[in-house]
Design a protein around this motif. Sequence first.
Motif, PDB file in Angstrom:
ATOM      1  N   VAL A   4      80.812 -45.433 106.128  1.00  0.00           N
ATOM      2  CA  VAL A   4      80.920 -46.113 104.836  1.00  0.00           C
ATOM      3  C   VAL A   4      81.531 -45.173 103.810  1.00  0.00           C
ATOM      4  CG1 VAL A   4      79.598 -47.075 102.917  1.00  0.00           C
ATOM      5  CG2 VAL A   4      79.003 -47.698 105.268  1.00  0.00           C
ATOM      6  N   VAL A   5      82.554 -45.656 103.114  1.00  0.00           N
ATOM      7  CA  VAL A   5      83.167 -44.898 102.026  1.00  0.00           C
ATOM      8  C   VAL A   5      82.715 -45.463 100.683  1.00  0.00           C
ATOM      9  CG1 VAL A   5      85.354 -44.275 100.905  1.00  0.00           C
ATOM     10  CG2 VAL A   5      85.155 -44.204 103.405  1.00  0.00           C
ATOM     11  N   LEU A  56      84.827 -50.593 102.146  1.00  0.00           N
ATOM     12  CA  LEU A  56      85.819 -49.653 102.664  1.00  0.00           C
ATOM     13  C   LEU A  56      85.127 -48.657 103.577  1.00  0.00           C
ATOM     14  CD1 LEU A  56      88.781 -48.591 102.557  1.00  0.00           C
ATOM     15  CD2 LEU A  56      88.016 -47.039 100.731  1.00  0.00           C
ATOM     16  N   VAL A  57      85.683 -48.466 104.783  1.00  0.00           N
ATOM     17  CA  VAL A  57      85.126 -47.501 105.728  1.00  0.00           C
ATOM     18  C   VAL A  57      86.219 -46.556 106.210  1.00  0.00           C
ATOM     19  CG1 VAL A  57      83.349 -49.125 106.515  1.00  0.00           C
ATOM     20  CG2 VAL A  57      85.505 -48.935 107.796  1.00  0.00           C
ATOM     21  N   LEU A  58      85.785 -45.378 106.633  1.00  0.00           N
ATOM     22  CA  LEU A  58      86.667 -44.405 107.277  1.00  0.00           C
ATOM     23  C   LEU A  58      86.522 -44.564 108.779  1.00  0.00           C
ATOM     24  CD1 LEU A  58      88.429 -41.719 107.108  1.00  0.00           C
ATOM     25  CD2 LEU A  58      86.238 -40.533 107.431  1.00  0.00           C
ATOM     26  N   PHE A 112      91.662 -45.660 107.237  1.00  0.00           N
ATOM     27  CA  PHE A 112      90.674 -46.516 106.584  1.00  0.00           C
ATOM     28  C   PHE A 112      90.782 -47.954 107.085  1.00  0.00           C
ATOM     29  CE2 PHE A 112      91.606 -43.108 103.523  1.00  0.00           C
ATOM     30  CZ  PHE A 112      90.320 -42.597 103.331  1.00  0.00           C
ATOM     31  N   LEU A 113      89.695 -48.669 106.960  1.00  0.00           N
ATOM     32  CA  LEU A 113      89.628 -50.086 107.298  1.00  0.00           C
ATOM     33  C   LEU A 113      88.860 -50.767 106.183  1.00  0.00           C
ATOM     34  CD1 LEU A 113      90.053 -52.423 109.373  1.00  0.00           C
ATOM     35  CD2 LEU A 113      87.880 -51.729 110.424  1.00  0.00           C
ATOM     36  N   PHE A 114      89.372 -51.912 105.750  1.00  0.00           N
ATOM     37  CA  PHE A 114      88.728 -52.638 104.662  1.00  0.00           C
ATOM     38  C   PHE A 114      88.199 -53.976 105.163  1.00  0.00           C
ATOM     39  CE2 PHE A 114      88.636 -55.395 100.883  1.00  0.00           C
ATOM     40  CZ  PHE A 114      87.864 -54.611 100.043  1.00  0.00           C
ATOM     41  N   PHE A 115      86.943 -54.264 104.824  1.00  0.00           N
ATOM     42  CA  PHE A 115      86.340 -55.545 105.162  1.00  0.00           C
ATOM     43  C   PHE A 115      86.265 -56.391 103.890  1.00  0.00           C
ATOM     44  CE2 PHE A 115      84.849 -52.718 108.455  1.00  0.00           C
ATOM     45  CZ  PHE A 115      84.956 -53.499 109.608  1.00  0.00           C
ATOM     46  N   ARG A 116      87.006 -57.470 103.916  1.00  0.00           N
ATOM     47  CA  ARG A 116      86.937 -58.432 102.813  1.00  0.00           C
ATOM     48  C   ARG A 116      85.818 -59.409 103.155  1.00  0.00           C
ATOM     49  NH1 ARG A 116      92.174 -62.154 101.467  1.00  0.00           N
ATOM     50  NH2 ARG A 116      91.528 -62.985  99.425  1.00  0.00           N
ATOM     51  N   ILE A 135      86.603 -34.312 108.794  1.00  0.00           N
ATOM     52  CA  ILE A 135      87.088 -35.423 107.972  1.00  0.00           C
ATOM     53  C   ILE A 135      85.936 -36.358 107.611  1.00  0.00           C
ATOM     54  CG2 ILE A 135      88.624 -37.424 107.926  1.00  0.00           C
ATOM     55  CD1 ILE A 135      89.999 -34.650 107.716  1.00  0.00           C
ATOM     56  N   SER A 136      85.092 -36.640 108.595  1.00  0.00           N
ATOM     57  CA  SER A 136      83.937 -37.500 108.331  1.00  0.00           C
ATOM     58  C   SER A 136      83.007 -36.869 107.302  1.00  0.00           C
ATOM     59  CB  SER A 136      83.185 -37.764 109.644  1.00  0.00           C
ATOM     60  OG  SER A 136      82.057 -38.568 109.424  1.00  0.00           O
ATOM     61  N   ARG A 137      82.788 -35.564 107.423  1.00  0.00           N
ATOM     62  CA  ARG A 137      81.897 -34.876 106.483  1.00  0.00           C
ATOM     63  C   ARG A 137      82.446 -34.897 105.057  1.00  0.00           C
ATOM     64  NH1 ARG A 137      80.272 -30.348 110.550  1.00  0.00           N
ATOM     65  NH2 ARG A 137      82.271 -29.447 109.934  1.00  0.00           N
ATOM     66  N   THR A 138      83.767 -34.966 104.910  1.00  0.00           N
ATOM     67  CA  THR A 138      84.345 -35.020 103.571  1.00  0.00           C
ATOM     68  C   THR A 138      83.756 -36.158 102.765  1.00  0.00           C
ATOM     69  OG1 THR A 138      86.417 -34.060 104.395  1.00  0.00           O
ATOM     70  CG2 THR A 138      86.508 -35.218 102.278  1.00  0.00           C
ATOM     71  N   PHE A 139      83.585 -37.305 103.404  1.00  0.00           N
ATOM     72  CA  PHE A 139      83.015 -38.463 102.709  1.00  0.00           C
ATOM     73  C   PHE A 139      81.492 -38.478 102.784  1.00  0.00           C
ATOM     74  CE2 PHE A 139      87.399 -39.516 103.531  1.00  0.00           C
ATOM     75  CZ  PHE A 139      87.796 -40.039 102.308  1.00  0.00           C
ATOM     76  N   LEU A 140      80.932 -37.931 103.850  1.00  0.00           N
ATOM     77  CA  LEU A 140      79.479 -37.834 103.961  1.00  0.00           C
ATOM     78  C   LEU A 140      78.907 -36.964 102.848  1.00  0.00           C
ATOM     79  CD1 LEU A 140      76.725 -38.103 105.400  1.00  0.00           C
ATOM     80  CD2 LEU A 140      77.412 -36.184 106.857  1.00  0.00           C
ATOM     81  N   ILE A 141      79.497 -35.799 102.606  1.00  0.00           N
ATOM     82  CA  ILE A 141      78.991 -34.890 101.579  1.00  0.00           C
ATOM     83  C   ILE A 141      79.064 -35.545 100.204  1.00  0.00           C
ATOM     84  CG2 ILE A 141      79.330 -32.665 100.430  1.00  0.00           C
ATOM     85  CD1 ILE A 141      80.590 -31.735 103.152  1.00  0.00           C
TER      86      ILE A 141
END
Length: 704
Positions: A174-175, A193-195, A208-212, A565-571
């Motif tokens: 989850v972003v 928005l998710v990574l 990225f992938l976006f769920f409308r 890369i995942s940790r960039t958004f996790l942090i």
Amino acid sequence: MTDTQPQSLAFGKHQVPVVTVSTVIVGTGSAGYCAADRLWELGHDDIVMVADKVRAGASRNAGSDKQTYYKLTLSGSEPDSVREMAGTLFSGGAMDGDNALAEAALSARGFIRLCDLGVPFPQNRYGEFVGYKTDHDPRQRATSVGPYTSRTMVEKLEKKVLRNGTRVFDECRVVDLVVSPDGAGGRKIAGLLVLRTGVSLDSEECPFLFFRCRNIVYATGGPAGIYAKRVFPNGQWGATGAALRAGVAGKNLTEWQFGLGSIKPRWNVSGTYMQAIPRFISTDQDGNDEREFLTETIEDYGRLMSLVFLKGYQWPFDARKAANGSSLIDLLVYQETALRGRRVFLDFRSNPVRRAFDPAALEPEAREYLAKAGALFGTPIERLRHMNEPAYRFYLDRNPYIDLEEQMLEVDVCAQHNNGGLTVDAWWQSNVRGFFPVGEAAGSHGVYRPGGAALNSGQVGATRAAQYIAANGESTFLPDTELIEAATPVIEAAFDLLARATEREEQGEPDNTAGMLTRVQDLMSEKAGPVRSGDSVLEALKQVSVWAEEYVGAVSANRSSRRSISRTFLIRDILTTAHVYLSAMADYIGHNGHSRGSVIYSDPSGSLPLRGHGTDPGKELDLPPIFRFRLDNGSLDDQVQETVVPFRQGIHPNDAAAGGAESPTATPLPATVEFHWRQRRPIPRPDEFFENVWRDFRSNGNVY
């Protein structure tokens, strides 16, 4: 069934794949799978599930000696009722009565559903589901299938959801949430928005992938990632920060549950592990200088053994039991590890004080229990294996394995569950329309709760959310122009953060994501764990605020490392969460809040734990002043603290120099954090006359 093939859509200068679907369930634990199955059964099959990692999470990988499910009594002659169970839940303090009533009313429905799916809850030959008494439980409402109760629930629910044909998008972190005005002065869900953590940045695919979507069921678990010392399994992080940034209100965020847990593997050492009465020792960091530290404070041999025994079913650290009860054990472990920098181990090979086991020295409660279990003999390991062989074998099955016959088990006082969380109403909908936190992500509990209430709450909340969505959910998607307007700042800020982080590493700055994550977690455990003070909370808040403000300009990530890369958004998510949670703790202290639940707030004018035995039981123990505290004594039980980060749509941060406001997603630091204290909602007393309820139910008039 919905077509889940992504279609590309332009958001500013970025083309992003978009999946259009009515409802997204985030999380593949027992609450998430329950919501997906309930929606499908109710005919609402335009759904998908999203997971950071399908096989991760607390439901599938956490447990205890006898992991408990709490529900209405379904056996024997002891009277029980929905309202009485609701009263038990409500009595924990700071819990809303409508949530308590729903959790009681739907407990049997959720439980029987799990039985029908194949979860082997024990029953007698006549079909009664027998129970036992758990903590904060006046009845015998608890039941279990052993240490892996929640795992069994997940496996059975997952099997059903896969049979339904529901698509699961794995490896999606989850972003951010995307929200839009709801026309009534509030906000509603527009997308997620998710990574895609499995997509290489060197490929041509969009990361990225976006769920409308119109609805999100948020079954992400609690924000376990903010603490270093935690029983939550590896891979359980939570995603609370994204919800807070989108304006979803928090509720009772100060209320955590802490308790003794093994370090490797992470596991609650409750139940028989404590009832076997192991020996507690501490060592220096190299494993030398062995000391049986409990005896330094608890001089009486029988009292020492009895307090250790009581930790079995008084496992959570409880401020009320710290002054003169079993939670003194937690404080003494905390003193060894957090204050003295030592390591603590359970030794099942020999009895406390290395004496022959003397049942006569035990207090009656412990002696009678062990007598009924036929365990008034031998060493701790002999008693453990006699009472609960699977508990012994659990550590043999780990990798690397631990043989308690020959090895000691390292433990600490760890975060185990967030009793607070995101605010929910009677249908588990938040203050943002279409957003439904369920399971541990939801702040449906109060200060205290019966052991096992969390498993029931997850099933009830998921069912209630599914019922509401199927009957009352949003019927239209946001038009393209409005969706692009709402989502573009969020998406461009995510691309910008990723570009800055990877460019920094490519220019020679080392990948610092692991270090950033560790320092936030260490700070939270040190300053905002089971023992905290006004000064420690403010010190941590100041530091987290600095880290959050500097984050976009400081993080450096290796583009070739999926984990980095995942940790960039996790942090970023953890920094948001830590900042808001620390702000809530500071506000609680400022609201004249004192020690309660699973937390001691140090108070120089308070008292130290008492000697509790002998000729001078009321004498204070010789302990550090950090352990001086005053109990809240229920003074705030009728109030709920709600926490809101005011939502700002913002613009892309690169345009900030032109006079625009920076996007709220560009930095983890909220502009402000607001607090609202309100009276908790009472337990409803609805009309119970059958004809009236039947009429309302047929018309959905007062039901949804």
